[in-house]
Scaffold this active site. Structure first.
Site, PDB file in Angstrom:
ATOM      1  N   GLU A 398     -25.230  -3.614  -3.035  1.00 10.98           N
ATOM      2  CA  GLU A 398     -24.121  -3.410  -2.423  1.00 10.98           C
ATOM      3  C   GLU A 398     -22.762  -3.597  -3.042  1.00 10.98           C
ATOM      4  O   GLU A 398     -21.764  -2.989  -2.619  1.00 10.98           O
ATOM      5  CB  GLU A 398     -24.125  -4.862  -1.469  1.00 10.98           C
ATOM      6  CG  GLU A 398     -25.153  -4.878  -0.148  1.00 10.98           C
ATOM      7  CD  GLU A 398     -26.598  -4.959  -0.875  1.00 10.98           C
ATOM      8  OE1 GLU A 398     -27.578  -4.968   0.111  1.00 10.98           O
ATOM      9  OE2 GLU A 398     -26.821  -5.384  -1.776  1.00 10.98           O
ATOM     10  N   PHE A 421     -27.445  -5.273   7.157  1.00  8.64           N
ATOM     11  CA  PHE A 421     -26.940  -6.409   7.982  1.00  8.64           C
ATOM     12  C   PHE A 421     -25.839  -7.117   7.214  1.00  8.64           C
ATOM     13  O   PHE A 421     -25.508  -7.217   5.950  1.00  8.64           O
ATOM     14  CB  PHE A 421     -28.036  -7.497   7.819  1.00  8.64           C
ATOM     15  CG  PHE A 421     -29.181  -7.239   8.357  1.00  8.64           C
ATOM     16  CD1 PHE A 421     -29.624  -7.561   9.971  1.00  8.64           C
ATOM     17  CD2 PHE A 421     -30.350  -6.278   7.951  1.00  8.64           C
ATOM     18  CE1 PHE A 421     -30.853  -7.329  10.623  1.00  8.64           C
ATOM     19  CE2 PHE A 421     -31.440  -6.074   8.529  1.00  8.64           C
ATOM     20  CZ  PHE A 421     -31.742  -6.319   9.991  1.00  8.64           C
ATOM     21  N   HIS A 465     -30.149 -12.957   8.578  1.00  8.85           N
ATOM     22  CA  HIS A 465     -30.148 -11.604   9.400  1.00  8.85           C
ATOM     23  C   HIS A 465     -29.214 -11.759  10.716  1.00  8.85           C
ATOM     24  O   HIS A 465     -29.302 -11.041  11.609  1.00  8.85           O
ATOM     25  CB  HIS A 465     -31.476 -11.099   9.611  1.00  8.85           C
ATOM     26  CG  HIS A 465     -32.306 -10.726   8.656  1.00  8.85           C
ATOM     27  ND1 HIS A 465     -32.909 -11.535   7.808  1.00  8.85           N
ATOM     28  CD2 HIS A 465     -32.269  -9.389   7.812  1.00  8.85           C
ATOM     29  CE1 HIS A 465     -33.345 -11.085   6.678  1.00  8.85           C
ATOM     30  NE2 HIS A 465     -33.194  -9.660   6.783  1.00  8.85           N
TER      31      HIS A 465
END
Length: 659
Positions: A398, A421, A465
């Site tokens: 990320e 997510f 999540h």
């Protein structure tokens, strides 16, 4: 001496370029002792790397330097007077007094401003290199790192992405033996940093970083390799810094014999002696060059001291946080526009599709978003139309992907990054809050990046999540935070976010993807960021909310027709629509702020505080907040129901009605 095919004039000019930052540093140390600058990171002993590498690159190729690479800035011919203004925090410095030393960039000179965290710049370089590749331009990017920075995860992520995507980027590591005071033997166990290149499937080489011509020739050849084969390369330059990490830190941790050893390898003295020995430079010419440079430094300093002092302008400071936003021809008036019934997920996909059609420079990146269509199938079918170059699968990294998105912006492109997510955004948190958010304020560089955030609970996905983490970002100046609750707003806000030159966190509640539908105009349009939406008017209680809270409020209003409820959908959390909030307070006198996020430190706290400060005389009751429990999101669906704010909505409304 191997002249590397360079003529005498070129070799003498390189001598001047090498000597210049050394003499500037000597002056800076005097200014530091005089209190005219507050801090200095010395590059004495390492000048050959910055100068040689910069001269080997083309002037329009991006360089990502660090805080002791003065030679990059001087070799790119940046006016020294303005650099002096920068270092003294003056209005006419490159960052207008907002940043220290070398924490700034210049588009004019293709230099990207660093941040203190060091490692993230490597991913930004990968993004700029990706832009070159997509535009089919024969250019490469140069990114600096120290040996200590190679221990950061950003180093691994950036090199891996550059290798996987076959990007023309040169990763240059200045190995001076110490990360502040930590020696290399406490940083890594491999024999050389260049060996790490093989782990990423790229070439690497270790060279003498104090040999100006070796650095120049190596980077020149590596640049040609990167462009010809469209591949990255790792260059480790062995060197030594003759002063402390910064002047206040000193050098007591360094064995004295190392200074004796490396003094014999001083890059300036070494190169000068080579030229004298080969009769490519005379003693008189060397003295003349030194004298002329010293005079130039004094003249530039005098010019800087004539510059304006800092003028405090609060309004200008606030304006400078964001680039001026527009909708680039997108209409915000959808009245009379033909519409079709679409689900939330379909509206987002259509917004992406039409934005990709409108903006050839738009790139969408994320894990599994190409053929697979993403974890929630939002991008399904886009790769078949726009190709995998623009609908780009990423490794699980990320931080590097967000950094690469910023790098694309350096070359005028736009990027949409999908977090699989919203919970996983923590892995890219530094890039967002320190790089994306602050770039425009620091050196005027727009960051046209949208980060799509599938968020929220209610689907039994547990604590990793299901988080609502919008408040993490609503606190950060420079970011915009958007959270739609209807399909029409989802499309319009997304298209507006993509056109916005500022970074936007775009929250999409997972439970809304396929559970709600509504009319969505078929043509491209924008919903203005920063404007709330009145869902319904009322007189008894105003529920100010966003996201899933809007659905809960509408359901509650439908079940309680005896209560005249006003519902205001904020839609944008940064910036907030304070006028709409004021209007709702004035209309009802009783306010409930509702959100799915946990209570403490949530967006509702900011809204309630603002109402208490600015609308107190309009209130008939205290402002109440209804939020989820201050716990992680539980997995068991019954525990999750108890966790969510919806469980306490009725009680909160009844309490307000009782006043």
């Amino acid at each position: 001496m191997d002249r590397k095919g360079l003529g005498t004039d070129q070799l003498q000019e390189m001598y001047r370029q090498l000597l210049y930052p050394r003499l500037i540093e000597e002056k800076m140390l005097i200014l530091l002792r005089q209190g005219k600058i507050s801090k200095w990171f010395s590059g004495v002993g390492q000048e050959a790397i910055a100068v040689g590498a910069t001269l080997a690159m083309q002037p329009d190729e991006w360089i990502m330097p660090l805080h002791r690479n003065l030679g990059v800035f001087t070799a790119r011919n940046m006016p020294l007077s303005r650099l002096f203004m920068q270092w003294q925090g003056m209005q006419e410095g490159y960052s207008k007094g907002r940043e220290r030393s070398f924490h700034f960039g210049s588009r004019e000179h293709s230099i990207c401003g660093m941040i203190s965290h060091l490692g993230p710049q490597l991913a930004v370089a990968a993004g700029a290199a990706l832009a070159y590749r997509l535009k089919k331009e024969s250019r490469a990017v140069l990114a600096f790192s120290g040996e200590g920075g190679t221990s950061e995860g950003d180093f691994h992520e950036a090199l891996n992405v550059a290798a996987v995507w076959d990007l023309p980027v040169i990763f240059l590591v200045e190995n001076n033996g110490y990360a502040l005071s930590t020696p290399v033997q406490e940083q890594f166990r491999c024999l050389s940093i260049a060996e790490k290149a093989r782990g990423y499937g790229m070439e690497g080489v270790t060279i003498d970083g104090n040999d100006l011509l070796a650095v120049y020739d190596t980077i020149k050849g590596v640049r040609e390799y990167c462009i010809r084969y469209q591949k990255p390369y790792l260059v480790e330059c062995m060197t030594f810094r003759m002063r402390g990490h910064e002047e206040a830190s000193g050098t007591k941790y360094v064995p004295p014999e190392l200074f004796t050893l490396w003094a014999q390898k001083d890059p300036v003295a070494q190169y000068e002696q080579q030229l004298l020995k080969e009769e490519l430079l005379t003693e008189d010419k060397a003295i003349a060059i030194r004298r002329a440079l010293k005079q130039q430094i004094e003249e530039e300093l005098a010019k800087a001291e004539e510059g304006s002092l800092l003028t405090i302008d609060t309004a200008e400071e606030l304006r400078s946080v964001y680039a001026i936003a527009g909708t680039a021809g997108l209409t915000t008036d959808t009245n009379g526009m033909p519409a079709t019934e679409q689900r939330f997920v379909e509206a987002i996909r259509e917004g992406l599709f039409q934005s990709l059609e409108r903006n050839e420079g738009l790139v969408v990146m994320g894990q599994d978003i190409a053929e697979y269509g993403g974890a929630f199938k939002v991008t399904e079918g886009l790769a078949a139309v726009f190709g995998k170059e623009r609908i780009r699968n990423t490794p699980i990294c990320e931080s590097a992907v967000v950094g690469a998105a910023l790098g694309l912006c350096l070359e005028g492109k736009r990027a949409v990054v999908e977090m699989q997510f919203a919970d996983f955004v923590s892995m890219g948190f530094n890039q967002i809050v320190n790089n994306l958010a602050k770039t425009h304020y620091r050196w005027g560089q727009p960051a046209n990046v949208v980060i799509r955030m599938p968020t929220g609970a209610g689907v039994g996905a547990g604590p990793f999540h299901s988080q609502s983490n919008e408040a993490w970002f609503a606190h950060t100046p420079g970011l915009k935070v958007v959270y739609p609750s209807t399909p029409a707003d989802a499309k319009g806000l997304l298209m507006a976010a993509i056109e916005d030159p500022n970074p936007v966190l775009f929250f999409e509640h997972k439970a809304l993807y396929r559970s709600i539908s509504g009319p969505v105009p078929g043509e491209p349009y924008a919903v203005e960021i920063g404007k709330a939406r009145w869902v319904r008017g009322g007189e008894d209680v105003a529920i100010i909310t966003y996201g899933m809270g809007v659905i809960w409020a509408e359901d509650y209003a439908a079940a309680h027709p005896e209560i005249s409820l006003e519902i205001l959908d904020l839609r944008s959390l940064l910036p907030l629509d304070y006028e709409a909030i004021r209007t709702s307070v004035k209309r009802t006198g009783k306010v409930l702020v509702l959100h799915e996020d946990t209570l403490t430190g949530g967006v509702g706290a900011e809204v309630a505080a603002w109402i208490g400060e600015h609308c107190f005389n309009m209130l008939d009751a205290p402002v109440l907040r209804c939020a989820s429990l201050d716990t992680p999101v539980p997995f068991n669906v019954e525990l999750e129901k108890n966790f969510l704010a919806k469980q306490r909505l009725e009680q909160a409304v009844e309490e307000l009605m009782g006043y």
